[in-house]
Design a protein around this motif. Structure first.
Motif, short mmCIF file in Angstrom:
data_model
loop_
_atom_site.label_atom_id
_atom_site.label_comp_id
_atom_site.label_asym_id
_atom_site.label_seq_id
_atom_site.Cartn_x
_atom_site.Cartn_y
_atom_site.Cartn_z
N ALA A 64 2.95 42.91 -23.77
CA ALA A 64 2.99 42.44 -25.33
C ALA A 64 1.38 43.73 -25.50
O ALA A 64 0.78 43.77 -26.31
CB ALA A 64 2.69 40.53 -24.98
N LEU A 65 0.37 43.45 -24.68
CA LEU A 65 -0.49 44.07 -24.99
C LEU A 65 -0.35 45.45 -24.86
O LEU A 65 -1.13 45.81 -25.81
CB LEU A 65 -1.45 43.43 -23.61
CG LEU A 65 -3.06 43.84 -23.23
CD1 LEU A 65 -3.83 43.06 -23.38
CD2 LEU A 65 -3.47 45.58 -22.73
N THR A 66 0.30 45.77 -24.14
CA THR A 66 0.40 47.41 -24.04
C THR A 66 1.35 47.62 -25.04
O THR A 66 0.95 49.58 -25.62
CB THR A 66 0.94 48.00 -22.60
OG1 THR A 66 2.49 47.33 -22.50
CG2 THR A 66 0.10 47.89 -21.28
N GLY A 67 2.26 46.96 -25.52
CA GLY A 67 2.82 47.57 -26.66
C GLY A 67 2.22 46.43 -28.06
O GLY A 67 1.89 47.99 -28.98
N TYR B 65 -5.60 40.69 -14.49
CA TYR B 65 -6.02 39.93 -13.42
C TYR B 65 -4.78 39.03 -13.10
O TYR B 65 -4.58 38.33 -12.12
CB TYR B 65 -7.27 38.82 -13.38
CG TYR B 65 -8.65 39.30 -13.46
CD1 TYR B 65 -8.98 40.58 -12.58
CD2 TYR B 65 -10.02 38.97 -14.31
CE1 TYR B 65 -9.94 41.01 -12.57
CE2 TYR B 65 -10.63 39.41 -14.33
CZ TYR B 65 -10.97 41.18 -13.19
OH TYR B 65 -11.81 41.43 -13.36
N ALA B 66 -4.10 38.60 -14.49
CA ALA B 66 -2.63 37.97 -13.64
C ALA B 66 -2.28 38.95 -13.30
O ALA B 66 -0.99 38.14 -12.21
CB ALA B 66 -2.23 37.83 -15.69
N ALA C 55 5.88 36.41 -16.48
CA ALA C 55 4.64 35.52 -17.22
C ALA C 55 3.73 36.25 -17.87
O ALA C 55 2.94 37.05 -18.17
CB ALA C 55 4.15 34.00 -17.55
N ALA C 56 3.15 36.99 -16.59
CA ALA C 56 1.84 38.43 -16.45
C ALA C 56 2.55 39.58 -16.78
O ALA C 56 1.87 40.41 -17.73
CB ALA C 56 0.68 38.53 -14.86
N VAL D 170 8.66 45.59 -13.39
CA VAL D 170 7.91 44.01 -12.38
C VAL D 170 8.99 42.89 -12.80
O VAL D 170 9.33 41.82 -11.97
CB VAL D 170 7.13 44.27 -12.13
CG1 VAL D 170 5.93 42.77 -11.77
CG2 VAL D 170 6.35 45.65 -11.74
N MET D 171 9.02 42.88 -14.19
CA MET D 171 9.77 41.48 -13.98
C MET D 171 10.86 41.41 -14.04
O MET D 171 11.25 40.73 -14.02
CB MET D 171 9.54 41.69 -16.04
CG MET D 171 9.90 40.18 -16.73
SD MET D 171 9.04 39.89 -18.32
CE MET D 171 9.70 41.89 -19.13
#
Length: 232
Positions: A53-56, A76-77, A46-47, A199-200
């Motif tokens: 999504a953020l870096t995209g 932090y996640a 999930a993190a 990592v995912m």
């Protein structure tokens, strides 16, 4: 000159009696901790998904809508889920080795002549570099053979599960090191985006290995419990 009388040789004491020790309680604890490892892996997924999504968005030019708090939460996640996974892994690994040593001891009672290595290898083999890629699997195979109804039958029961677990575990360990190092070295947005995918994926492989380990623990424990209660 006088000589002290020679004492008669002391006969050797009786050989230590090996007794069965139930692995059921340990198996329950290992199962719970493996479940915690799976939960930690799901949090990592999930993190990592959130980080991608953020870096995209940043890579597509949407960085202006990002706040510092959102970036910090993503970091932090990733960090928090990684710490939880590390704690769960250490606890699970410790208890798993204790359980592994317990079932190896029982195998020495069921059919000692089928065991190619001493009980100490059930612990020490995990800490020998390189050799830990195959020796624990050999110990597990011997324990499985001794724990089945007929240890001297030609076919080893649950061989497929054993091989699947071991292959998944080795692959998960190797891929996790690669993914972790890649993420730690990522410096720009694109590198972090790609590393988060690794990592995912690594967490997904680890879930597969944890599920297979859980099945092996349950089946081997059940086999020893059934054999211990069987009339002789």
């Amino acid at each position: 000159m006088t000589h002290a009388p020679m004492s008669a040789p002391v006969p050797p004491g009786p050989a230590p009696v090996r007794v069965l020790r139930s692995p059921v309680g340990l198996s329950h604890a290992v199962t719970v901790l493996l479940g915690l490892v799976i939960v930690a892996d799901l949090l990592i997924i999930a993190a990592s998904f959130n980080m991608r999504a953020l870096t995209g968005r940043v890579a597509s030019g949407g960085a202006g809508v990002l706040g510092e708090a959102e970036v910090n939460r993503a970091d932090y996640a990733m960090f928090g889920s990684g710490v939880l996974y590390s704690i769960a892994l250490v606890a699970t690994g410790t208890l798993f080795i204790i359980w592994f040593h317990r079932v190896r001891g029982n195998a020495g009672v069921f059919a000692p002549d089928t065991q190619r290595r001493t009980p100490g290898w059930a612990i020490g083999s995990w800490f020998v570099p390189i050799a830990n890629l195959w020796i624990p699997r050999g110990v597990a195979a011997d324990v499985l053979r001794a724990s089945q109804a007929d240890p001297y039958a030609g076919e080893l029961q649950h061989r497929g599960l054993l091989n699947a677990w071991w292959g998944a575990w080795v692959w998960a360990v190797v891929f996790d090191r690669y993914a972790s190092r890649t993420y730690a070295r990522a410096e720009d947005v694109e590198a972090v985006h790609e590393a988060a995918a690794l990592v995912m994926t690594s967490a997904g492989f680890d879930i597969v290995a944890a599920v297979l380990a859980l099945l092996l623990v349950r089946r081997l424990t059940a086999a020893q419990h059934t054999k211990a209660l069987a009339p002789r």
